[in-house]
Design a protein around this motif. Structure first.
Motif, mmCIF file in Angstrom:
data_model
loop_
_atom_site.group_PDB
_atom_site.id
_atom_site.type_symbol
_atom_site.label_atom_id
_atom_site.label_comp_id
_atom_site.label_asym_id
_atom_site.label_seq_id
_atom_site.Cartn_x
_atom_site.Cartn_y
_atom_site.Cartn_z
ATOM 1 N N LYS A 9 0.824 -1.253 -0.124
ATOM 2 C CA LYS A 9 -0.094 0.033 0.184
ATOM 3 C C LYS A 9 0.820 1.364 0.022
ATOM 4 O O LYS A 9 0.616 2.240 -0.711
ATOM 5 N N ALA A 10 1.986 1.209 0.901
ATOM 6 C CA ALA A 10 2.732 2.356 0.711
ATOM 7 C C ALA A 10 3.629 2.577 -0.606
ATOM 8 O O ALA A 10 3.621 3.717 -0.964
ATOM 9 N N GLN A 11 3.938 1.530 -1.148
ATOM 10 C CA GLN A 11 4.587 1.586 -2.381
ATOM 11 C C GLN A 11 3.479 2.244 -3.629
ATOM 12 O O GLN A 11 3.797 3.206 -4.408
ATOM 13 N N TYR A 12 2.425 1.901 -3.344
ATOM 14 C CA TYR A 12 1.294 2.199 -4.354
ATOM 15 C C TYR A 12 0.873 3.540 -4.221
ATOM 16 O O TYR A 12 1.134 4.501 -5.258
ATOM 17 N N TRP A 13 0.835 4.097 -2.973
ATOM 18 C CA TRP A 13 0.465 5.637 -2.681
ATOM 19 C C TRP A 13 1.656 6.480 -2.994
ATOM 20 O O TRP A 13 1.505 7.775 -3.271
ATOM 21 N N ALA A 14 3.018 5.691 -2.670
ATOM 22 C CA ALA A 14 4.071 6.679 -3.157
ATOM 23 C C ALA A 14 4.306 7.019 -4.560
ATOM 24 O O ALA A 14 4.615 7.960 -4.850
ATOM 25 N N SER A 15 3.912 6.052 -5.174
ATOM 26 C CA SER A 15 4.056 6.264 -6.545
ATOM 27 C C SER A 15 3.027 7.143 -7.236
ATOM 28 O O SER A 15 2.933 8.048 -7.946
ATOM 29 N N PHE A 16 1.826 7.173 -6.639
ATOM 30 C CA PHE A 16 0.731 8.125 -6.910
ATOM 31 C C PHE A 16 0.861 9.435 -6.663
ATOM 32 O O PHE A 16 0.732 10.531 -7.224
ATOM 33 N N HIS A 32 3.946 14.372 5.913
ATOM 34 C CA HIS A 32 4.206 12.880 6.019
ATOM 35 C C HIS A 32 3.082 12.061 5.988
ATOM 36 O O HIS A 32 2.017 12.096 6.738
ATOM 37 N N PHE A 33 3.038 11.066 5.090
ATOM 38 C CA PHE A 33 1.976 10.052 4.963
ATOM 39 C C PHE A 33 2.205 8.662 5.502
ATOM 40 O O PHE A 33 3.051 8.156 5.238
#
Length: 237
Positions: A9-16, A32-33
């Motif tokens: 999930k972190a990787q998905y939102w980091a990309s977004f 900071h998310f």
């Protein structure tokens, strides 16, 4: 140690959001998310928190004792005229959007802040409230959305709550609103958004305003006034 699901999930939102996962120097970033096993939230550099959780209800998402179809917002949107499908052009923290869904409206929402969209998306996926399962959320600028989607989705009424500049800078609201305002800024294109909304084939367009604020555009057919806000109704066609 982060779970595999949280990491994905972190990787998905980091990309977004176009930002790194676990940056070496966190001070380089104003927001900071955070993604935890059961929470997704944002903090700013001063550690102020913004979290959207419809089930925890800390932002009054589950309003008790409401008046149903007699609520001003429901009247303004044309509930008595059979209006049921609502387009919310500025979801924000989704307080009004969720309330409209609670009142029985079918709501489609648009949010242009990528961080807010991410928080909202997670909150809608996490919620256990059945009446929120049908909510449809789009990530888009409202003006672009109106131009691109005209005639493509069936809507009865449009709801618009543009950010209103706060004059008393010393009277800061609670921490969620401070972070929220920093994220969304001001809606400088609000009049243009309303002009475009008025070209849609809907029964009415409703703009939420502070009680004593000027009309966003002339042509208000009826204003439904509460104690601190009013709902300016523009009848289309």
């Amino acid at each position: 140690m982060a779970s595999e699901n949280a990491l994905e999930k972190a990787q998905y939102w980091a990309s977004f959001l176009n930002c790194p996962v676990n940056p070496a120097n966190k001070d380089d970033f104003f927001f900071h998310f955070f993604i935890e096993a059961d929470r997704v939230y944002v903090r700013d550099q001063e550690r102020r928190l913004l979290e959207i959780d419809f089930d925890k209800n800390h932002l009054d998402y589950e309003r008790k004792g409401h008046r149903g179809k007699n609520e001003l917002i429901a009247k303004a949107l044309g509930v008595a005229k059979g209006c049921r499908k609502i387009l919310d052009l500025s979801v924000g923290l989704a307080v009004d959007s969720v309330f409209l869904t609670q009142l029985g409206f079918q709501v489609t929402g648009v949010e242009r802040s990528p961080v807010l969209y991410a928080l909202l998306k997670e909150a809608f996926e996490k919620t256990q409230k059945e009446y929120l399962k049908s909510y449809e959320l789009f990530y888009s600028d409202s003006l672009n959305f109106l131009k691109e989607k005209k005639g493509q989705i069936e809507i009865d009424s449009i709801y618009f709550d543009p950010m209103y500049p706060h004059k008393k800078k010393s009277a800061l609201p609670k921490q969620e609103m401070v972070v929220f305002r920093d994220l969304v800024g001001h809606d400088d294109d609000a009049a243009d958004v309303l002009k475009e909304a008025l070209t849609w084939p809907v029964q009415r367009v409703v703009v939420k305003r502070p009680l004593h604020a000027e009309e966003l555009l002339p042509g208000v057919r009826h204003a439904y006034e509460g104690k601190v806000v009013r709902y300016d109704t523009y009848v289309v066609g």
